[in-house]
Design an enzyme around this catalytic site. Structure first.
Site, PDB file in Angstrom:
ATOM      1  N   ASN A  11       0.775  -1.259  -0.155  1.00  0.00           N
ATOM      2  CA  ASN A  11      -0.070   0.037   0.053  1.00  0.00           C
ATOM      3  C   ASN A  11       0.905   1.389  -0.141  1.00  0.00           C
ATOM      4  OD1 ASN A  11      -1.740   2.064   0.552  1.00  0.00           O
ATOM      5  ND2 ASN A  11      -2.298   1.466   2.599  1.00  0.00           N
ATOM      6  N   TRP A  12       0.953   1.825  -1.134  1.00  0.00           N
ATOM      7  CA  TRP A  12       1.940   2.969  -1.208  1.00  0.00           C
ATOM      8  C   TRP A  12       1.501   4.149  -0.622  1.00  0.00           C
ATOM      9  CZ3 TRP A  12       3.718   3.106  -7.245  1.00  0.00           C
ATOM     10  CH2 TRP A  12       4.574   2.041  -7.243  1.00  0.00           C
ATOM     11  N   LYS A  13       0.322   4.356  -0.209  1.00  0.00           N
ATOM     12  CA  LYS A  13      -0.523   5.647   0.503  1.00  0.00           C
ATOM     13  C   LYS A  13      -0.363   6.791  -0.583  1.00  0.00           C
ATOM     14  CE  LYS A  13      -0.218   3.073   4.794  1.00  0.00           C
ATOM     15  NZ  LYS A  13       0.234   3.134   6.285  1.00  0.00           N
ATOM     16  N   GLY A  31       2.895   1.833  11.030  1.00  0.00           N
ATOM     17  CA  GLY A  31       4.262   2.889  10.911  1.00  0.00           C
ATOM     18  C   GLY A  31       4.954   3.335  12.113  1.00  0.00           C
ATOM     19  N   GLY A  71       3.012  -0.955   4.320  1.00  0.00           N
ATOM     20  CA  GLY A  71       3.052   0.379   3.907  1.00  0.00           C
ATOM     21  C   GLY A  71       4.412   0.736   3.769  1.00  0.00           C
ATOM     22  N   GLY A  72       5.093   1.036   4.602  1.00  0.00           N
ATOM     23  CA  GLY A  72       6.460   2.117   4.504  1.00  0.00           C
ATOM     24  C   GLY A  72       7.528   1.092   3.638  1.00  0.00           C
ATOM     25  N   SER A  95       3.860  -2.533  10.265  1.00  0.00           N
ATOM     26  CA  SER A  95       5.416  -2.613  10.630  1.00  0.00           C
ATOM     27  C   SER A  95       5.781  -3.892  10.044  1.00  0.00           C
ATOM     28  CB  SER A  95       5.432  -2.318  11.886  1.00  0.00           C
ATOM     29  OG  SER A  95       5.282  -0.828  12.265  1.00  0.00           O
ATOM     30  N   GLU A 122      -5.003  -4.995  10.595  1.00  0.00           N
ATOM     31  CA  GLU A 122      -3.958  -4.131  10.953  1.00  0.00           C
ATOM     32  C   GLU A 122      -4.212  -3.133  12.038  1.00  0.00           C
ATOM     33  OE1 GLU A 122      -2.033  -2.844   7.082  1.00  0.00           O
ATOM     34  OE2 GLU A 122      -3.840  -1.572   6.824  1.00  0.00           O
ATOM     35  N   HIS A 182      -9.209   1.337   5.002  1.00  0.00           N
ATOM     36  CA  HIS A 182      -7.935   1.366   5.625  1.00  0.00           C
ATOM     37  C   HIS A 182      -8.373   2.168   7.052  1.00  0.00           C
ATOM     38  CE1 HIS A 182      -3.777   2.488   6.457  1.00  0.00           C
ATOM     39  NE2 HIS A 182      -3.706   1.392   5.986  1.00  0.00           N
ATOM     40  N   GLU A 227      -6.419   4.818   8.055  1.00  0.00           N
ATOM     41  CA  GLU A 227      -6.505   5.912   7.687  1.00  0.00           C
ATOM     42  C   GLU A 227      -7.544   6.664   7.043  1.00  0.00           C
ATOM     43  OE1 GLU A 227      -2.661   5.576   5.543  1.00  0.00           O
ATOM     44  OE2 GLU A 227      -1.723   4.660   7.479  1.00  0.00           O
TER      45      GLU A 227
HETATM   46  P1  13P Z   1       3.400  -0.031   7.577  1.00  0.00           P
HETATM   47  O1  13P Z   1       3.792  -1.114   7.160  1.00  0.00           O
HETATM   48  O2  13P Z   1       4.024   1.420   7.270  1.00  0.00           O
HETATM   49  O3  13P Z   1       3.217   0.033   9.152  1.00  0.00           O
HETATM   50  O4  13P Z   1       1.840   0.424   7.309  1.00  0.00           O
HETATM   51  C1  13P Z   1       0.875  -0.608   7.341  1.00  0.00           C
HETATM   52  C2  13P Z   1      -0.327  -0.154   6.433  1.00  0.00           C
HETATM   53  O5  13P Z   1      -1.061   0.772   6.799  1.00  0.00           O
HETATM   54  C3  13P Z   1      -0.694  -0.865   5.257  1.00  0.00           C
HETATM   55  O6  13P Z   1      -1.850  -0.728   4.688  1.00  0.00           O
END
Ligand code: 13P
Length: 251
Positions: free
Chosen positions: A10-12, A173, A234-235, A213, A167, A97, A99
């Protein structure tokens, strides 16, 4: 039932054209047919058409969200329908998600509508759920997850049209991950609740991803836990070494 692992990035809200294309190219370059796992990347909407249209022999592309609107087209300024996402060549979309839930006030009902729109358009909906730190600390994690499963997963979902991503909000993150026992407990509770909602056979086949993470250094351990059928990253999905380092643990 053996479920094929799904490694999803997920590149956000990251990546402009040049960097996004280069990263997608690097991922697709490694996505040879015959890999023992599935790969999905979810770039921002600005790059979805470009990346979904890129040449590749394996690897799927997904959106990060679709519209809640009841129609595939119409007066919904700023929204992009599931049909439009499908039209760009995407096969999946994330919905719900944390967020989106936190920053845009999306409720379970909104998430379920979006998931239903995605499925109706021919996409696979990746329905995201997870407890906050306060909910975990007050011992409500499993109740929260059961409520979110019931409220967010469409009752006609199948293993082909739906994936659930667990999640924990506090693990996103932050570099913090739940213990293996906590992940196992959460995933088992999610599958049991899916069984009540969708029937045991569907629940058994449906993939449940862990996100929060995930890194190359913890991926093998997390992905070996019972009922963990992949990762939502994510990251670490923004660097090919990290994203592929995670995928490669499943070779
Ligand atoms: P991280 O891998 O950066 O913790 O993010 C997880 C995430 O929100 C994937 O959708």
């Amino acid at each position: 039932m053996t479920r094929r692992k799904l490694i999803a990035g997920n590149w956000k809200m990251n990546m402009k054209t040049a960097d996004g294309k280069a990263l997608a190219e690097a991922v697709f370059d490694k996505c040879r047919p015959g890999l023992p796992f599935d790969i999905l990347i979810c770039p921002p909407m600005s790059l979805l058409g470009t990346i979904a249209g890129m040449n590749r022999s394996a690897g799927a592309v997904g959106a990060q969200d679709v519209a809640e609107a009841p129609k595939p087209a119409g007066a919904y300024t700023g929204d992009i329908s599931a049909e439009m996402v499908k039209d760009l060549g995407a096969a999946y979309t994330l919905v719900g998600h944390s967020e989106r839930r936190t920053l845009h006030g999306e409720t379970d009902a909104v998430v379920r509508t979006k998931a239903a729109n995605a499925i109706a358009a021919g996409l696979t909906a990746v329905v995201c759920i997870g407890e906050t730190l306060a909910e975990r600390e007050s011992g409500k994690t499993l109740d929260v997850l059961r409520t979110q499963v019931n409220g967010s997963v469409p009752p006609d979902a199948t293993a082909g049209t739906c994936v659930v991503a667990y999640e924990p909000v506090w693990a996103i993150g932050t570099g913090k991950v739940p213990t293996n026992a906590d992940v196992a407990e959460a995933h088992a509770a999610i599958r049991a609740e899916l069984g009540k909602l969708l029937g045991a056979e569907t629940a058994d086949a449906l993939r449940i991803l862990y996100g929060g993470s995930v890194k190359p250094s913890n991926a093998a351990e997390l992905l070996a836990i019972d009922n963990v059928d992949g990762a939502l990253i994510g990251g670490a999905s923004l660097k090919i070494e990290d994203f592929w380092g995670i995928a490669e643990t499943q070779q």
